[in-house]
Design a protein around this motif. Structure first.
Motif, short mmCIF file in Angstrom:
data_model
loop_
_atom_site.label_atom_id
_atom_site.label_comp_id
_atom_site.label_asym_id
_atom_site.label_seq_id
_atom_site.Cartn_x
_atom_site.Cartn_y
_atom_site.Cartn_z
N TYR A 382 4.69 -2.39 -55.58
CA TYR A 382 4.95 -1.89 -56.94
C TYR A 382 5.31 -0.41 -56.92
N LEU A 383 4.62 0.36 -56.07
CA LEU A 383 4.89 1.80 -56.00
C LEU A 383 6.28 2.08 -55.41
N GLN A 384 6.72 1.23 -54.50
CA GLN A 384 8.08 1.40 -53.97
C GLN A 384 9.12 1.21 -55.06
N ASP A 385 8.84 0.35 -56.02
CA ASP A 385 9.76 0.18 -57.14
C ASP A 385 9.82 1.43 -58.01
N LYS A 386 8.86 2.33 -57.83
CA LYS A 386 8.86 3.62 -58.55
C LYS A 386 9.47 4.72 -57.67
N PRO A 485 -2.06 -9.38 -60.42
CA PRO A 485 -0.80 -8.60 -60.44
C PRO A 485 -0.70 -7.66 -61.63
N SER A 486 -1.21 -8.07 -62.78
CA SER A 486 -1.14 -7.22 -63.96
C SER A 486 -1.95 -5.94 -63.78
N VAL A 487 -3.15 -6.07 -63.21
CA VAL A 487 -3.98 -4.89 -63.00
C VAL A 487 -3.37 -3.98 -61.95
N LEU A 488 -2.85 -4.56 -60.87
CA LEU A 488 -2.22 -3.74 -59.83
C LEU A 488 -1.00 -3.01 -60.38
N GLN A 489 -0.22 -3.70 -61.22
CA GLN A 489 0.93 -3.04 -61.84
C GLN A 489 0.47 -1.91 -62.77
N ARG A 490 -0.63 -2.14 -63.47
CA ARG A 490 -1.14 -1.09 -64.37
C ARG A 490 -1.61 0.13 -63.58
N ILE A 491 -2.25 -0.10 -62.44
CA ILE A 491 -2.67 1.01 -61.59
C ILE A 491 -1.44 1.75 -61.07
N CYS A 492 -0.43 1.00 -60.67
CA CYS A 492 0.82 1.60 -60.20
C CYS A 492 1.45 2.47 -61.30
N ASP A 493 1.53 1.95 -62.50
CA ASP A 493 2.12 2.70 -63.61
C ASP A 493 1.34 3.99 -63.88
N GLU A 593 -11.44 -10.43 -45.06
CA GLU A 593 -10.88 -9.88 -46.31
C GLU A 593 -11.83 -8.93 -47.00
N GLU A 594 -13.11 -8.98 -46.67
CA GLU A 594 -14.07 -8.02 -47.21
C GLU A 594 -14.11 -6.73 -46.40
N VAL A 595 -13.89 -6.86 -45.10
CA VAL A 595 -14.08 -5.74 -44.17
C VAL A 595 -12.78 -4.99 -43.91
N VAL A 596 -11.65 -5.71 -43.79
CA VAL A 596 -10.39 -5.06 -43.39
C VAL A 596 -9.68 -4.54 -44.63
N ILE A 597 -9.62 -3.22 -44.70
CA ILE A 597 -8.92 -2.53 -45.78
C ILE A 597 -7.93 -1.58 -45.13
N GLY A 598 -7.49 -0.55 -45.79
CA GLY A 598 -6.54 0.35 -45.16
C GLY A 598 -6.34 1.60 -45.98
N TYR A 599 -5.56 2.51 -45.44
CA TYR A 599 -5.13 3.67 -46.21
C TYR A 599 -3.62 3.82 -46.06
N ALA A 600 -3.01 4.35 -47.11
CA ALA A 600 -1.56 4.56 -47.11
C ALA A 600 -1.27 5.93 -47.70
N VAL A 601 -0.26 6.58 -47.14
CA VAL A 601 0.23 7.85 -47.66
C VAL A 601 1.65 7.63 -48.16
N LEU A 602 1.92 7.99 -49.41
CA LEU A 602 3.25 7.81 -50.00
C LEU A 602 3.71 9.11 -50.63
N SER A 603 5.02 9.27 -50.76
CA SER A 603 5.56 10.45 -51.44
C SER A 603 6.98 10.15 -51.90
N ARG A 604 7.52 11.07 -52.70
CA ARG A 604 8.88 10.92 -53.21
C ARG A 604 9.90 11.03 -52.08
N VAL A 701 7.03 -2.97 -45.30
CA VAL A 701 7.32 -2.75 -46.71
C VAL A 701 8.68 -2.11 -46.98
N GLU A 702 9.38 -1.61 -45.93
CA GLU A 702 10.65 -0.91 -46.14
C GLU A 702 11.62 -1.27 -45.02
N PRO A 703 12.81 -1.79 -45.35
CA PRO A 703 13.75 -2.23 -44.31
C PRO A 703 14.38 -1.06 -43.55
N GLY A 704 14.71 -1.31 -42.28
CA GLY A 704 15.41 -0.33 -41.45
C GLY A 704 16.24 -1.03 -40.40
#
Length: 730
Positions: A382-386, A485-493, A593-604, A701-704
């Motif tokens: 969702y954030l990539q769409d932004k 999906p609605s909540v994730l989209q709301r967080i993204c917005d 699914e309870e234990v494996v999470i992650g971190y992501a760094v995004l920017s413009r 998440v991003e083609p190359g």
């Protein structure tokens, strides 16, 4: 003509055929000429040869020729612009007048200007040199029949270019169909059609490929290369529609789905997947191997089994696979927690990343309570769409147990919640970060104001919206496919809203992390809690030797007290139950699914370093061979979903999916088998030059794309062969 100060004062029309331009006074008699020429300051339109001759003589005498423009006769004007093409003999002066008058409206590059106007394009296009991109665009432009002769003259002047023959086509749409592969014969010299499928032929293209996919039951995908097939993104969408809407998911094997993945949304790809169950996680797996197993094998299968396959809980294979991870994390966690945060596989590595980023950038750190790995991938989509791009994306293990009071505290404090340091106060834990301010969902207005006024170096938005959703909902299917999906989209917005409030938004870094994930699917009270334990979700205070539990001893796991964790997918207690007494949104256990999470760094703005490939190989003609592919990835994200296309090798011509993932900042060597090496022409070198492309995704998440190195070759051993007749030697 228009009333433009740059227009000449005198327009001379010897033919007398042109209409008077706007802003001009007509002079058509000797009397009018004597009354107006040189007397009044108006712009004059002189009509007729005799009066035009008078005017030119007068202008020459007064040295004012620059103030005039002489209009050629419509036929002569056209002939000048169309040379060497002749004007059709049956064209009347009126026919010529229509085009000539239109051309005369543009004093500079009139042919390009008129063609641009009538085809709704830009004049620069009609002045540009031929190229593949230019030809592709030209084939989609429609010039009205009355102006066809202008386009014919334009085309004629491009005939000497290497692509010139294609500009001479009598049927532009026919050539476009051939180039797109909709009609034979193919045009190999044009290569792959550049760009997207043009709207003028999109409906025909979709109809053709829907038929191809249906008739071949998806097998046509085995014969085409995503990097070379025109319109492959549309083909991917048609494939998805055929699989999901027309219920032909059986057409799309794992290899075909991998070809389609870069052109589908995460949700679409997940619905297309029919993953096979992986092998259990070996107990001696390394932490990186365990994370790869969980994110790439177990979780896709688990998601499919708990959402799309409709498998009842008692028949879930993934439940049994999860137990192998439970045993692994229970065995390895005491060693994992001993590694310093900067090198750790535990989740507080994210906090160290945030601190480092704050040295050079403002940071918005979004801690989404209960955001598991799969939900994080959806949020990133969702954030990539932004227009946000991923700089870093790494899976990590949550601190144990996977409850907010311990896991989130450890994330902020960057230490395990052992008795002598832990206390149930998140603000005190966040203070250990050493900078910035933490905002909860109820402080959104304050966060907005602080961002607008650039008051902090670090803004931490700690949101519990997703975790609350999992705890409150009682219908799993509705939750997963609609509410989530609605909540994730709301967080993204909201993230996008906050980002745009910061005065330096192009430098603001977005970090997404979490404290723990959520159990996927319905959970039941299948295990009875021993009487000496105090149940809380999937955990219980105290120690038991019941084989249905694993024990986290406080000294070994750095906890304030001993805890027992239910080993399977059962829940001991819950805040709410569905009508059949099952539970949604339970956590605290040790399932992946309870234990494996992650971190992501995004920017413009993200600069991707180029991927460098080096390819070589050897083999014997008509026999198997081996290809060595070296991949250098200097980026801080992994390369996933690799597809290798090599034009000269049959099995790679349509794109060969590779199962390997290239880690961030790494140099990997892949050995790829060649089933049959080609035979070289007689008396040629034994080196076969190779050309091709590797397509991939940055962090999934991003083609190359990256091209093979120019020196890529395959050394082929073969017996001497020639066209000589051996009888000539006897």
């Amino acid at each position: 003509m228009t009333d433009d100060p740059r227009q000449p004062t005198y327009i001379l029309d010897p033919s007398g055929l042109y209409p008077v331009g706007d802003g001009y006074h007509l002079v058509s008699t000797e009397v009018e000429w004597l009354q107006q020429v040189g007397v009044r300051g108006d712009r004059l339109w002189i009509r007729g040869k005799f009066l035009c001759d008078w005017t030119q003589t007068w202008l020459n005498a007064w040295n004012r020729q620059a103030e005039s423009q002489v209009l050629q006769s419509p036929r002569d004007r056209l002939q000048t612009l169309l040379t060497p093409l002749p004007i059709p003999e049956d064209w009347t002066q009126q026919h010529c007048l229509h085009l000539a008058d239109h051309l005369n409206r543009y004093p500079h590059n009139p042919l390009a200007a008129v063609l641009a106007e009538v085809s709704h394009s830009h004049p620069d296009f009609w002045l540009a040199n031929p190229s593949h991109d230019h030809l592709a665009t030209w084939l989609t432009l429609t010039v009205p029949p009355d102006y066809a002769i202008l386009e014919e003259a334009w085309r004629y002047r491009r005939r000497s270019h290497p692509l010139g023959d294609h500009y001479q086509t009598p049927d532009k749409l026919q050539l476009l169909r051939q180039w797109l592969g909709l009609l034979p014969p193919a045009i190999p010299e044009l290569g792959s059609y550049p760009g997207d499928i043009p709207p003028i032929i999109a409906e025909e293209f979709d109809k053709h490929w829907k038929q191809q996919l249906d008739d071949s039951q998806g097998a046509i995908l085995d014969q085409i290369s995503p990097s070379q097939q025109p319109g492959f993104p549309r083909i991917a969408q048609l494939s998805y529609s055929l699989a999901v809407q027309d219920r032909h998911g059986e057409y799309f094997t794992e290899e075909r789905s991998q070809k389609l993945k870069p052109h589908l949304s995460l949700d679409q790809y997940q619905k297309l997947q029919r993953p096979t169950p992986p092998q259990p996680l070996p107990k001696d797996a390394t932490p990186d191997q365990a994370l790869t197993w969980a994110t790439q094998q177990y979780l896709p299968f688990r998601r499919w089994e708990t959402t799309d396959s409709k498998t009842v809980p008692q028949d879930r294979i993934s439940d049994r696979l999860a137990i192998s991870f439970v045993d692994w994390i229970h065995h390895h966690y005491p060693q994992l927690k001993a590694i310093p945060a900067k090198d750790s596989h535990l989740n507080y590595k994210a906090t160290q990343v945030v601190q480092d980023l704050c040295k050079t950038h403002p940071v918005l750190w979004v801690v989404v309570d209960g955001l598991g790995w799969l939900d994080q991938q959806a949020l990133i989509g969702y954030l990539q769409d932004k227009d946000l791009a991923v700089e870093q994306l790494q899976p990590r293990f949550s601190l144990l147990p996977t409850t907010t009071e311990f896991a989130k505290w450890g994330l902020y404090a960057q230490q395990t919640p052992r008795a002598e340091v832990w206390e149930a106060n998140m603000n005190k834990a966040f203070a250990k970060v050493g900078l910035g301010k933490r905002y909860t969902d109820s402080q959104d207005s304050q966060l907005k104001q602080d961002l607008e006024q650039d008051r902090q170096r670090l803004y931490c938005w700690d949101t519990t919206q997703l975790d609350k959703l999992y705890h409150e909902k009682k219908d799993w299917e509705m939750l997963y496919h609609s509410d989530r999906p609605s909540v994730l989209q709301r967080i993204c917005d909201r993230i996008d809203f906050y980002l745009n409030k910061h005065p330096d938004r192009d430098r603001l870094k977005i970090v997404i992390s979490s404290d723990h994930g959520q159990l996927l699917g319905l959970s039941s009270q299948g295990v009875i809690c021993p009487p000496n334990l105090t149940p809380q979700g999937r955990t219980a205070k105290g120690v038991t030797d019941n084989p249905n539990f694993v024990v986290l001893h406080r000294h070994d796991f750095d906890l304030p007290e001993d805890l027992s964790i239910v080993k399977d997918a059962s829940t001991l207690s819950s805040f709410s139950y569905s009508q059949d007494q099952t539970v949604i949104g339970s956590h605290g256990g040790l399932f992946p699914e309870e234990v494996v999470i992650g971190y992501a760094v995004l920017s413009r703005q993200v600069q991707r370093s180029p991927i460098r490939l080096h390819c070589s190989g050897s083999g014997e003609a008509n026999q198997s061979g081996q290809l060595q592919l070296s991949i250098h990835n200097p980026n801080p994200v992994p390369l996933t979903d690799l597809i290798l296309t090599i034009s000269q090798l049959g099995e790679f011509q349509t794109g060969q999916p590779l199962k390997q993932t290239i880690p961030p900042n790494s140099h990997q060597q892949l050995s790829l088998p060649i089933s049959t090496c080609p035979q070289l022409p007689p008396n040629s070198s034994q080196s076969l030059p190779l050309s091709g492309t590797l397509t991939f995704q940055y962090a999934g998440v991003e083609p190359g794309t990256a091209d093979l190195n120019p020196e890529a070759t395959l050394e082929i051993k073969q017996l001497f062969s020639s066209n000589l007749n051996l009888d000539e030697f006897f």
